[in-house]
Enzyme design. Structure first.
Site, short mmCIF file in Angstrom:
data_model
loop_
_atom_site.label_atom_id
_atom_site.label_comp_id
_atom_site.label_asym_id
_atom_site.label_seq_id
_atom_site.Cartn_x
_atom_site.Cartn_y
_atom_site.Cartn_z
N GLN A 1 59.91 62.31 59.83
CA GLN A 1 59.67 63.15 61.00
C GLN A 1 59.85 62.39 62.31
OE1 GLN A 1 56.22 65.71 60.70
NE2 GLN A 1 56.04 65.88 62.92
N CYS B 1 55.50 66.30 50.40
CA CYS B 1 55.07 65.11 49.64
C CYS B 1 53.59 64.84 49.84
CB CYS B 1 55.91 63.89 50.01
SG CYS B 1 56.00 63.55 51.75
#
Ligand SMILES: [Zn+2]
Length: 220
Positions: A155, A185
């Site tokens: 990210q 995840c």
């Protein structure tokens, strides 16, 4: 705001923008040596092996096309942003109305994939910029976000890529990008914490000290 309003001049920016970004995804030098069709066939074969190793019966009606579906999805959709040929054409317009306040585009949806686990990162992007000489079509903010999202990502890098590209395109430091996302995840493996989210930001120039704009950007 209608960007197309009174502007008669427009400019198309090419891929050269990417070269200025030191935060590119790690690619090997032959990343695009094969055509997409060849890549799809190669990935299909590999996924057949993976599914077989897992223990799935590839003769089953429901599963037999799965390797091909995944291969097409990887190349044509979820990882299409790795290939510079898929970068959206970005058109800028002269800022003839001398708009010089922050412009915000909020809640831009995106789906990316965690490069560590290859599971989805689903989120929203908020973008603000103060125009200089040029303004950008609003839909292009969506397209640019999704171009960088359609890669295996972390990210932090995704945030910086969008921010850097917009600064280059708009020729201004006055750009802010904030992403809020949930990571597959985290929610479906490991700690299995569903409901948590991750916020990342890249903010520069005058936007940095603009309390009102920052509160909007972080109001995801
Ligand atoms: Zn991950």
């Amino acid at each position: 705001m209608n960007i197309n309003g009174n502007n008669t001049e427009s400019f198309t920016i090419e891929n050269k923008n990417l070269k200025n970004i030191p935060i590119e995804n790690p690619l090997h030098k032959d990343a695009f040596a094969f055509d997409d069709e060849v890549k799809i066939q190669l990935i299909r074969q590999k996924f057949e092996e993976i599914l077989h190793i897992i223990g799935l019966d590839l003769k089953d009606d429901s599963i037999k096309e799965t390797p091909h579906r995944i291969a097409k999805m990887y190349i044509n959709e979820v990882f299409s942003g790795l290939n510079p040929k898929n970068r959206p054409e970005i058109t800028l317009f002269k800022n003839t109305y001398e708009y010089n306040s922050p412009l915000l585009e909020l809640n831009i949806p995106f789906t990316s994939f965690c490069e560590h686990h290859f599971v989805p990162i689903v989120g929203l992007a908020n973008i603000a910029y103060i125009p200089n000489e040029y303004v950008i079509g609003l839909s292009k903010l969506h397209r640019l976000t999704n171009y960088y999202a359609k890669r295996p990502q972390v990210q932090e890098r995704l945030t910086k890529q969008i921010h850097q590209d917009l600064k280059n395109l708009l020729k201004t430091e006055n750009v802010g990008v904030v992403l809020k996302a949930t990571h597959g995840c985290i929610s479906c493996r490991g700690v299995e914490d569903s409901g948590s989210s991750t916020i990342s930001s890249a903010i520069s120039g005058k936007i940095k000290d603009d309390v009102v704009t920052n509160s909007k950007l972080f109001g995801l």
